[in-house]
Design an enzyme around this catalytic site. Structure first.
Site, PDB file in Angstrom:
ATOM      1  N   LYS A  51     -14.794  23.949  91.668  1.00 53.14           N
ATOM      2  CA  LYS A  51     -15.749  23.008  92.257  1.00 53.14           C
ATOM      3  C   LYS A  51     -15.090  21.690  92.669  1.00 53.14           C
ATOM      4  CE  LYS A  51     -19.933  24.920  90.331  1.00 53.14           C
ATOM      5  NZ  LYS A  51     -21.148  24.758  89.587  1.00 53.14           N
TER       6      LYS A  51
ATOM      7  N   ASP B 196     -26.032  21.832  93.248  1.00 52.63           N
ATOM      8  CA  ASP B 196     -26.280  21.879  91.791  1.00 52.63           C
ATOM      9  C   ASP B 196     -27.130  20.688  91.366  1.00 52.63           C
ATOM     10  OD1 ASP B 196     -24.965  24.197  91.094  1.00 52.63           O
ATOM     11  OD2 ASP B 196     -23.068  23.205  90.616  1.00 52.63           O
TER      12      ASP B 196
HETATM   13  P1  NAP Z   1     -16.703  25.001  82.742  1.00 48.00           P
HETATM   14  O1  NAP Z   1     -16.272  24.001  83.745  1.00 48.00           O
HETATM   15  O2  NAP Z   1     -15.815  26.120  82.364  1.00 48.00           O
HETATM   16  O3  NAP Z   1     -17.092  24.199  81.428  1.00 48.00           O
HETATM   17  C1  NAP Z   1     -17.544  24.846  80.284  1.00 48.00           C
HETATM   18  C2  NAP Z   1     -17.785  23.824  79.206  1.00 48.00           C
HETATM   19  O4  NAP Z   1     -18.362  24.493  78.090  1.00 48.00           O
HETATM   20  C3  NAP Z   1     -16.537  23.120  78.692  1.00 48.00           C
HETATM   21  O5  NAP Z   1     -16.872  21.800  78.384  1.00 48.00           O
HETATM   22  C4  NAP Z   1     -16.224  23.913  77.418  1.00 48.00           C
HETATM   23  O6  NAP Z   1     -15.513  23.189  76.470  1.00 48.00           O
HETATM   24  C5  NAP Z   1     -17.624  24.132  76.921  1.00 48.00           C
HETATM   25  N1  NAP Z   1     -17.760  25.198  75.948  1.00 48.00           N
HETATM   26  C6  NAP Z   1     -17.499  26.498  76.126  1.00 48.00           C
HETATM   27  N2  NAP Z   1     -17.794  27.183  75.009  1.00 48.00           N
HETATM   28  C7  NAP Z   1     -18.247  26.285  74.107  1.00 48.00           C
HETATM   29  C8  NAP Z   1     -18.717  26.389  72.783  1.00 48.00           C
HETATM   30  N3  NAP Z   1     -18.791  27.551  72.148  1.00 48.00           N
HETATM   31  N4  NAP Z   1     -19.121  25.263  72.164  1.00 48.00           N
HETATM   32  C9  NAP Z   1     -19.061  24.086  72.792  1.00 48.00           C
HETATM   33  N5  NAP Z   1     -18.629  23.919  74.057  1.00 48.00           N
HETATM   34  C10 NAP Z   1     -18.230  25.017  74.706  1.00 48.00           C
HETATM   35  O7  NAP Z   1     -18.082  25.703  83.191  1.00 48.00           O
HETATM   36  P2  NAP Z   1     -19.269  25.023  84.035  1.00 48.00           P
HETATM   37  O8  NAP Z   1     -19.101  25.221  85.489  1.00 48.00           O
HETATM   38  O9  NAP Z   1     -19.470  23.642  83.532  1.00 48.00           O
HETATM   39  O10 NAP Z   1     -20.500  25.951  83.610  1.00 48.00           O
HETATM   40  C11 NAP Z   1     -21.092  25.820  82.333  1.00 48.00           C
HETATM   41  C12 NAP Z   1     -22.275  26.763  82.242  1.00 48.00           C
HETATM   42  O11 NAP Z   1     -23.293  26.397  83.163  1.00 48.00           O
HETATM   43  C13 NAP Z   1     -21.893  28.191  82.577  1.00 48.00           C
HETATM   44  O12 NAP Z   1     -22.539  29.031  81.674  1.00 48.00           O
HETATM   45  C14 NAP Z   1     -22.464  28.400  83.949  1.00 48.00           C
HETATM   46  O13 NAP Z   1     -22.824  29.734  84.194  1.00 48.00           O
HETATM   47  C15 NAP Z   1     -23.701  27.522  83.898  1.00 48.00           C
HETATM   48  N6  NAP Z   1     -24.140  27.101  85.222  1.00 48.00           N
HETATM   49  C16 NAP Z   1     -25.385  27.473  85.610  1.00 48.00           C
HETATM   50  C17 NAP Z   1     -25.852  27.092  86.830  1.00 48.00           C
HETATM   51  C18 NAP Z   1     -27.228  27.498  87.239  1.00 48.00           C
HETATM   52  O14 NAP Z   1     -27.530  27.460  88.417  1.00 48.00           O
HETATM   53  N7  NAP Z   1     -28.074  27.848  86.300  1.00 48.00           N
HETATM   54  C19 NAP Z   1     -25.054  26.328  87.704  1.00 48.00           C
HETATM   55  C20 NAP Z   1     -23.779  25.948  87.274  1.00 48.00           C
HETATM   56  C21 NAP Z   1     -23.340  26.345  86.019  1.00 48.00           C
HETATM   57  P3  NAP Z   1     -13.892  23.183  76.458  1.00 48.00           P
HETATM   58  O15 NAP Z   1     -13.486  22.333  77.630  1.00 48.00           O
HETATM   59  O16 NAP Z   1     -13.546  22.641  75.148  1.00 48.00           O
HETATM   60  O17 NAP Z   1     -13.479  24.631  76.637  1.00 48.00           O
END
Ligand code: NAP
Length: 491
Positions: A288, A324
């Site tokens: 992104k 988003d």
């Molecule tokens: P990302 O950039 O990979 O970030 C993931 C984040 O989650 C990081 O801060 C990571 O921490 C943290 N994390 C992962 N596992 C964890 C755990 N067990 N406990 C605490 N923190 C944890 O991913 P993203 O793009 O932000 O997406 C995050 C979520 O939002 C995903 O599930 C995605 O599918 C969802 N999402 C949904 C939509 C929608 O339209 N509904 C849109 C966008 C995203 P670390 O850095 O320490 O690994």
């Protein structure tokens, strides 16, 4: 005439193969019978298969080193095919090592059989692929090149290879996740067909089932002149985007396709425009931020929050948007019946790309935001950049969390995939007044939401944000509103 779909019959018995064929036949144009998957005793009956005459059939004996199960001698390989010259197969797939007597091949062809000479490059790209394929093409009716795609940049090489083989009937397949688009965009590679697995899910080489190929991705309807859209991410094959966007195209009668582009290199994926009419991309983890910088123009929201989830082709370049932000805000504002978030105190869990868009959206609307992440330094960096507070995601944050609990937004990737059932807020006792907003949409009810709901809290699930951001994206892609109804989530 669109791309044909060839079903791989990999049963251990012919009876099993017959059942697989019966199950998938509405979406199949030809089949490949994999003799190497059959129990050896079944080979005696193999000759009956072409007599069924229901569908054109390729006979293949795939060696172990080519990803198959067969490990006999060269003589056995030759004998296998020699004993079948009279059997009425439509195609024989003979690999590069095969040394059948020319007379046997002539006999087979005299009966209407055709010969496919194939190379399986399981270790990745081979610089001498073109001369080897041209050599094989002499005396064959078509060639096949199946290569493991190690990086998205290698996908472009497949298109270059196809240009070099322009005069040769062929099937060109990129194996592995990064090769997946080649299985869908076969027409742009000049492929005669694409291969499908007789089961749901994604196979080890990146194959999928024929029904998804035809009903969701509509491979048989896509032509090289049609626009291409997709979702670029790593991973991307799990995305619901193809299902949602292709349904929209179908309802509007648009000749366009939307497919997953798993990629480790967004820039390389954008360069596929040399060969296909790539008009727009949804962008997801981890690209992104790169999307925002690769565009020659970024909308105000993208510039402000530094990440984009949508790229739209414009001239030679790309325009970046962030849907988003509105996608996240709309369900929240609707739930509370407000336009402004001034006076609201909200906690956001996570410090990744999604959290960044969420925090920016909340702060922009006037909320006081607390960011909690398991790596406090990431929470700090994000919060400082966007004007929020931060802390460590753990019981030590409880006093601050309770002060920022009008809503709690779950923006980590916990709760899905290999973290199914994980609740990053397990240590928190919901009081029943907080709004729980989950971004994960698969599964629709995560442990985080389950616990909040059980405590009587109002909840918003991830599919609501997904729907809102996708609706806006569809308009950016097509200039038209999404033809309702928007599909309900299906797992
Ligand atoms: P990302 O950039 O990979 O970030 C993931 C984040 O989650 C990081 O801060 C990571 O921490 C943290 N994390 C992962 N596992 C964890 C755990 N067990 N406990 C605490 N923190 C944890 O991913 P993203 O793009 O932000 O997406 C995050 C979520 O939002 C995903 O599930 C995605 O599918 C969802 N999402 C949904 C939509 C929608 O339209 N509904 C849109 C966008 C995203 P670390 O850095 O320490 O690994």
């Amino acid at each position: 005439m669109g791309l044909k779909v060839c079903l791989i019959l990999d049963g251990a018995t012919l009876e099993e193969d017959l059942q697989l064929w019966e199950r998938w036949r509405p979406w199949v144009d030809l089949v490949e019978l994999r003799a190497d998957c059959l129990q050896r005793c079944e080979w005696d009956q193999l000759g009956h298969w072409p007599l069924l005459g229901q569908v054109p059939c390729i006979l293949t004996l795939r060696r172990r080193e080519d990803g198959g199960h067969w490990s006999g001698s060269e003589d056995d390989y030759t004998a296998f095919y020699l004993s079948r010259t009279g059997e009425g197969w439509d195609w024989w797939d003979l690999d590069e090592q095969a040394r059948l007597p020319p007379q046997a091949i002539q006999d087979f062809r005299a009966r209407g059989g055709r010969v496919l000479r194939s190379i399986h490059a399981m270790d990745g790209w081979q610089s001498d692929a073109v001369p080897r394929l041209l050599d094989l093409a002499r005396g064959a009716d078509a060639v096949k090149y199946a290569v493991w795609i190690r990086t998205a940049a290698d996908l472009g090489k497949l298109f270059e290879l196809s240009e070099d083989l322009a005069e040769v009937p062929r099937v060109v397949i990129g194996m592995g996740p990064y090769g997946f688009p080649s299985r869908i965009l076969g027409r742009a590679l000049g492929s005669l067909w694409t291969y499908a697995l007789p089961r749901e899910g994604v196979g080890p080489l990146g194959q999928i089932d024929p029904r998804t190929l035809k009903t969701v991705l509509r491979v048989h309807r896509w032509e090289v002149t049609h626009p291409v859209f997709g979702v670029a991410g790593d991973p991307a094959l799990h995305s619901k985007g193809p299902w949602v966007h292709n349904l929209g195209f179908e309802r509007l009668g648009l000749d366009a396709i939307y497919l997953p582009f798993p990629t480790d290199d967004l820039e390389a994926t954008l360069q596929l425009r040399r060969w296909i009419r790539l008009r727009g991309l949804s962008v997801t983890v981890p690209h992104k931020e790169a999307a925002a910088t690769l565009a020659w123009y970024a909308d105000a929201t993208t510039r402000a929050c530094g990440s984009a989830n949508t790229l739209v082709a414009s001239g030679e370049g790309w325009v970046a948007h962030n849907t988003d932000v509105t996608g996240f805000l709309r369900p929240l504002l609707q739930q509370w019946g407000v336009e402004s978030l001034i006076g609201k105190r909200i906690t956001v869990l996570g410090a990744g790309g999604a959290a960044r868009a969420v925090v920016w959206a909340l702060v922009d609307r006037g909320a006081e935001v607390l960011v909690l992440a398991r790596r406090e330094e990431r929470a700090k960096a994000l919060a400082e950049a966007l004007g929020a507070r931060w802390g460590h995601l753990g019981p030590d944050a409880l006093p601050f969390l309770r002060e920022h609990a009008d809503a709690i937004v779950q923006a980590t990737s916990a709760g899905m995939g290999d973290q199914l059932g994980v609740d990053p807020l397990e240590f928190y006792a919901w009081e029943g007044r907080e709004l729980a907003y989950e971004l994960v949409y698969n599964p629709p009810i995560t442990r985080f939401l389950e616990r909040a709901k059980a405590a009587g809290c109002p909840i918003i699930g991830g599919w609501e944000m997904f729907r809102e951001q996708a609706l806006e994206q569809f308009e950016l892609f097509t200039g038209q509103e999404y033809p309702q109804p928007f599909p309900e989530f299906e797992g």
